[in-house]
Design a protein around this motif. Structure first.
Motif, PDB file in Angstrom:
ATOM      1  N   LYS B  40      50.050   0.408  49.872  1.00 17.36           N
ATOM      2  CA  LYS B  40      49.326   0.845  51.065  1.00 17.36           C
ATOM      3  C   LYS B  40      49.549   2.327  51.364  1.00 17.36           C
ATOM      4  O   LYS B  40      50.542   2.917  50.944  1.00 17.36           O
ATOM      5  N   GLU B  41      48.625   2.876  52.144  1.00 16.47           N
ATOM      6  CA  GLU B  41      48.783   4.258  52.606  1.00 16.47           C
ATOM      7  C   GLU B  41      48.939   4.263  54.119  1.00 16.47           C
ATOM      8  O   GLU B  41      48.076   3.777  54.838  1.00 16.47           O
ATOM      9  N   GLY B  42      50.055   4.802  54.583  1.00 16.55           N
ATOM     10  CA  GLY B  42      50.266   4.865  56.033  1.00 16.55           C
ATOM     11  C   GLY B  42      50.228   6.267  56.569  1.00 16.55           C
ATOM     12  O   GLY B  42      49.976   6.479  57.756  1.00 16.55           O
ATOM     13  N   CYS B  48      56.255   7.563  55.487  1.00 21.88           N
ATOM     14  CA  CYS B  48      56.256   6.180  55.985  1.00 21.88           C
ATOM     15  C   CYS B  48      56.680   5.145  54.953  1.00 21.88           C
ATOM     16  O   CYS B  48      57.048   4.035  55.307  1.00 21.88           O
ATOM     17  N   GLY B  49      56.595   5.474  53.675  1.00 22.96           N
ATOM     18  CA  GLY B  49      57.059   4.547  52.642  1.00 22.96           C
ATOM     19  C   GLY B  49      56.130   3.379  52.345  1.00 22.96           C
ATOM     20  O   GLY B  49      56.442   2.556  51.485  1.00 22.96           O
ATOM     21  N   ALA B  50      54.974   3.287  53.009  1.00 18.81           N
ATOM     22  CA  ALA B  50      54.052   2.170  52.744  1.00 18.81           C
ATOM     23  C   ALA B  50      53.556   2.199  51.306  1.00 18.81           C
ATOM     24  O   ALA B  50      53.152   1.186  50.752  1.00 18.81           O
ATOM     25  N   ASN B  61      57.456   7.633  46.596  1.00 18.12           N
ATOM     26  CA  ASN B  61      56.292   7.619  47.476  1.00 18.12           C
ATOM     27  C   ASN B  61      55.094   8.016  46.623  1.00 18.12           C
ATOM     28  O   ASN B  61      54.931   9.185  46.266  1.00 18.12           O
ATOM     29  N   CYS B  63      52.176   8.517  47.241  1.00 14.29           N
ATOM     30  CA  CYS B  63      51.240   9.489  47.833  1.00 14.29           C
ATOM     31  C   CYS B  63      51.683  10.914  47.551  1.00 14.29           C
ATOM     32  O   CYS B  63      50.928  11.855  47.751  1.00 14.29           O
TER      33      CYS B  63
HETATM   34  S1  FES Z   1      51.635   6.881  52.491  1.00  9.31           S
HETATM   35 FE1  FES Z   1      53.273   7.248  53.829  1.00  9.31          FE
HETATM   36  S2  FES Z   1      54.833   7.837  52.436  1.00  9.31           S
HETATM   37 FE2  FES Z   1      53.125   7.634  51.179  1.00  9.31          FE
END
Ligand code: FES
Ligand code: FES
Lengths: 760, 168
Positions: B40-42, B48-50, B61, B63
């Motif tokens: 997921k993308e948070g 956020c670590g999602a 991460n 992202c």
């Molecule tokens: S989407 Fe939040 S750390 Fe990658």
């Protein structure tokens, strides 16, 4: 209805049926929607907090290869009336909703959408934004509520007049609304008081902080029918908003609520949905939009920042005699702060013969606020519960005893005069006093224990559910309430309980606006309560029909059938019976398939009281607060799935801790300086200890099992509890949120120099 | 602008090849190109670590990592955690302990927790909290997540003890 001791499924902790899709990554959340030929949408946002839009030129963006369409506020109908649309726990004027989707002529806050692009890739859409030319004429900015109230403040809206019970004001103002509640004679009450404490409080805007960014995907078919896949707490709210903003009949719109990654009141608003619909109309292709975190912070509702002045008077024995509250809540760019919620919560837990509450809803050049868990209640509780702590200290009374002495019970009245039905505030306070945490010794320098209580009305609203039956004897449950934290499990538990089935025999799902009847959204702590009633009713309707079917199978009259422990029995002939599963399996032979519907509405209020108890340590060098121990108390009526009830208490407490210690929007001239999770700091696993819970069960007046909604009140007491504990640890009373290390350190230093001055 | 690059990697135990635009993050390629939307993308900026996945044994991460940087890497995502229909003990215990509410943070937590337990099979509560501090959860207050990770660690230890007994 079964009595407490007889429940088989209610009160147990089954694995939630939808959990498998979540731990395997298979469930589809809004941003996971991928459709054939799908385009990506990006939104151009105002860099100015307040400006007139003089011209927009989209021609260069349109010429970029891969860009399929660009829309601006001119593509949306102009709504001149003050018609309102529903948005969860509030209503908002449709014209302001339009402005939240795409600005028309003027921007009121930084981040307000100005144009939107649909392109074949995200990167192209992003690039196209830089090619849109907008000419702005910046206007003076007001980003502070108290400044905005002044006579000479820059006006946001030329046509906004203060609304109050007295009618509309005579000249335009940034004060959008005024609420007032009163009882008795405050001056007389204060004069009779032995101790009077008056304090001022400030709190800052905070965001709901759901981890899943706002998103929406839409497809408009050639016949004009619209499908929207979105992350929302209220699919019907979104349908109504899209229909109103775009002036399209609701019947043309189907809203499919995807799995939702948190909402907390903030996901009732169609920020993106009308925009992707417009772009899909123009391109004939599905269009998806997902906000970045910075967009979420700057353009979706935070909760209000506030200014509160509060004065409470008490007799020597702790009896509260008078209260005077003056509250200003920041609405952001358009009217609608939760000052109304504040006015009926903060002082409502206590019997106070004389009070006056005056609240203002004020617009500023900031993002338009949205509901956030018990909207309005946390800031006023911060004020009330710290002042009560100070009174208790002055009078040498235990802080819980002070509350017990004045606590409301059933039949007492809220500040708006509404009498309480069954409530469990006194039971809750007694549970605190008896709790091991409250009685555990706490020793050492720079440590303190704090307590605070909180109240929330809880909503009810309308829910519709359908039960259908499978030839293997199992049951499908279709609810229309978005499931954010386990309601498919709790609703299935009610079916299993009432129909005497096993949890695995009930198959719950969340339907969309075209699959199931009308549902208010998942908010206001209403789902377990109101949807629970709908499920319970659907079960009773099913049982009534099953009796007829069982009678046919047993060849007797339906009146002779009773339903006991899962079996339909012939009265007086216990050996002649048929199990419910058999009845379900044979439906088609006994008269054909049917579905059972349950609709709830018009339920009595089932209010929730909660409390926080905290032990903490303050670092005298830095002012940093470390939470050592936390217990969250709540009257939940009846815990259907205790794990998810505990989860609501723990999650609300954690959000309250974030609000208390770390979280705030920092503005300079209308520009938010910290729109990332790095600078806007949510509590992490490292910041918190285990959060113990203490569940009290005082049955509600209405509905099955005495259940109450549990979602919201847990966020209300934490900031005050922490402030009270900081006082015990350091001797300083904090009156501003968040109580960051810096603010605590400054307060401690000021106190130190005062002490030194007095000594010299 | 450079054209797309062919990236070869081992993804959830399978050798694979995919095309990546040099400016695309690993997260974007996983989700939008390979349709592995379990990650997921948070926030999109590492806070956020999602989007946590495991790359060459370490939590990352996704992202913040370009897809082209995954050349020859071994990548594990939440989709690869279960063996067929048998859940990984972390997944099973997360369900049993109600360690998720909305579930958007769950894949990230599962992958971060797996990375922790792969290197530290018997962590203390403090170690779990420290290791998971890069993963935000807004719903649970972390209590049940931390408990679930500690319990899953115990389950995994028991499983490997059993396996050791069998092979001995
Ligand atoms: S989407 Fe939040 S750390 Fe990658
Ligand atoms: S369960 Fe919702 S963010 Fe963690």
């Amino acid at each position: 209805m079964a009595t407490a001791t007889q429940y088989r499924v209610i009160g147990t902790r089954p694995i939630r049926p939808d959990g498998y899709g979540k731990v395997t990554g298979k469930d589809q959340y809004g941003a996971d929607v991928i459709l054939p030929g799908m385009l990506y949408c990006k939104v151009l946002r105002s860099p100015h907090p307040h400006a007139i839009i003089k011209a927009i030129d989209v021609s260069k963006a349109l010429a970029l290869p891969g860009v399929m369409a660009v829309v601006t506020g001119d593509d949306l109908p102009r709504i001149e009336s003050s018609e309102k649309v529903s948005s969860g726990e509030e209503t908002i004027e449709a014209r302001f909703m339009t402005a939240l989707c795409l600005a028309q002529d003027k921007v009121y806050f930084k981040g307000q959408p100005v144009a939107a692009v649909a392109a074949t890739s995200l990167a192209t859409a992003q690039e196209a934004l830089s090619l849109i030319e907008v000419e702005y004429e910046p206007l003076p900015v007001v980003d502070d509520v108290l400044e905005a109230m002044k006579e000479d403040a820059p006006l946001l809206h030329g046509d906004l007049y203060t609304e109050s019970l007295a009618g509309k004001g005579s000249k335009p103002s940034n004060i959008a609304g005024r609420v007032e509640h009163a009882r008795g004679d405050v001056d007389k009450g204060m004069a009779e008081a032995d101790v009077v404490i008056e304090r001022e409080f400030r709190t800052q805007m905070v965001h709901q902080g759901y981890i899943e960014p706002t998103n929406s995907t839409a497809y408009v078919a050639p016949d004009g029918r619209i499908t929207i896949w979105t992350s929302t707490q209220g699919a019907w709210d979104i349908r109504n908003q899209v229909a109103t903003i775009l002036q399209i009949p609701e019947g043309m719109i189907r809203v499919i609520p995807m799995e939702i990654g948190g909402g907390f009141g903030g996901k009732f608003t169609a920020y993106l949905d009308p925009v992707v619909v417009l772009l899909s109309q123009k391109t004939g292709r599905p269009v998806k939009a997902v906000m970045t975190r910075a967009e979420v912070f700057q353009a979706t509702g935070p909760s209000s920042g506030t200014y509160i002045r509060l004065k409470i008077g008490a007799k020597r024995d702790g009896t509260l005699v008078a209260a005077d509250a003056f509250m200003v809540y920041d609405a952001g760019a358009f009217p609608g702060s939760p000052v109304g919620g504040a006015s009926v919560t903060g002082l409502s837990p206590y019997n106070i013969p004389n009070f006056k509450i005056l609240g203002f809803d004020v617009v500023t050049n900031r993002p338009r606020v949205k509901a956030y868990r018990a909207p309005g209640a946390t800031a006023i509780a911060f004020a009330v519960e710290t002042v009560l702590d100070e009174i208790a200290e002055r009078l040498g009374i235990d802080p819980v005893d002070l509350r017990l002495k004045n606590a409301v019970g059933p039949g007492d009245r809220m500040t708006n005069g509404v009498p309480y039905p069954s409530i469990g505030f006194r039971e809750l306070l007694t549970a605190v006093k008896e709790h091991p945490h409250y009685n555990a010794p706490l020793e050492g320098k720079w440590v303190g224990r704090g307590f605070a209580a909180g109240f929330w009305m809880n909503g009810s609203g309308v829910s519709t559910v359908h039960l259908t039956f499978n030839t293997d004897g199992t049951v499908n449950l279709i609810e229309g309430s978005t499931d954010i934290g386990g309601t498919r499990a709790t609703m299935a538990q009610i079916v299993a309980e009432e129909l005497w089935l096993e949890m695995e025999e009930v198959k719950p799902m969340v339907g969309d606006t075209q699959i199931v009847g009308f549902n208010d959204g998942t908010g206001g702590s209403r789902t377990t309560y109101s949807t629970g009633v709908a499920v319970w009713k659907a079960c009773q309707n099913a049982i009534a029909e099953f009796k007829v079917r069982a009678a046919r199978m047993l060849e007797v009259d339906a009146e002779e059938i009773v339903f006991e422990a899962g079996d339909f029995k012939v009265k007086g002939h216990p050996d002649r019976s048929v199990n419910i599963r058999e009845v379900i399996r044979n439906l088609r032979h006994t008269g054909g398939h049917f579905e059972a519907v349950g609709v709830s509405g018009g339920l009595k209020m089932a209010p929730a009281f909660g409390a926080s108890l905290v032990d903490l340590a303050v670092d005298p060098e830095t002012g940093k607060v470390e939470i050592l121990r936390w217990t969250q108390f709540q009257d939940v009526g009846k815990a259907i799935h205790p794990s998810y009830v505990e989860g609501q208490l723990q999650g609300g407490a954690a959000q309250g801790i974030g609000w208390a210690l770390y979280e705030e929007y920092i503005f300079r001239d209308g520009h938010m300086l910290n729109p990332t999770f790095l600078d806007y700091r949510l509590p992490t696993a490292l910041d918190l200890p285990m959060i113990d819970t203490c569940i009290i069960e005082v049955p509600a007046s209405d509905g099955p099992y005495g259940v109450r909604g549990v979602g919201e009140v847990s966020i209300v007491p934490p900031p005050a509890a922490i402030a009270n504990a900081i006082y015990r640890a350091t001797g300083v009373r904090m009156n501003e949120l968040p109580m960051t290390s810096e603010r605590v350190w400054r307060a401690m230093s000021q106190r130190q120099s005062r002490v030194e001055q007095e000594a010299s | 602008m450079l054209g797309k690059v062919v990236v070869r990697a081992v993804l959830n135990g399978q050798e694979c090849e995919f095309l990546a635009d040099p400016r695309q993050t690993l997260l974007e390629v996983l989700r939008e190109e390979l349709h592995l939307t379990g990650t997921k993308e948070g926030c999109g900026n590492g806070n956020c670590g999602a989007c946590t996945v495991i790359v060459n044994g370490r939590p990352v991460n996704s992202c913040l990592m370009l897809a082209v940087q995954a050349q020859d890497a071994v990548i594990e995502t939440v989709e690869g955690l279960a063996r067929g229909s048998k859940l990984h003990p972390l997944q099973q215990v997360f369900l049993e302990e109600a360690a998720l509410q909305c579930g958007i943070c769950t894949p990230g937590f599962l992958m971060a927790a797996k990375a922790l337990l792969d290197v530290n099979p018997d962590p203390t509560e403090a170690e779990v909290r420290h290791y998971l501090a890069g993963n935000l959860c807004r719903c649970t207050g972390y209590d049940k997540i931390v408990r679930a990770v500690l319990k899953a660690a115990q389950v995994l230890r028991e499983e490997s003890e059993k396996a050791a007994e069998v092979s001995a």
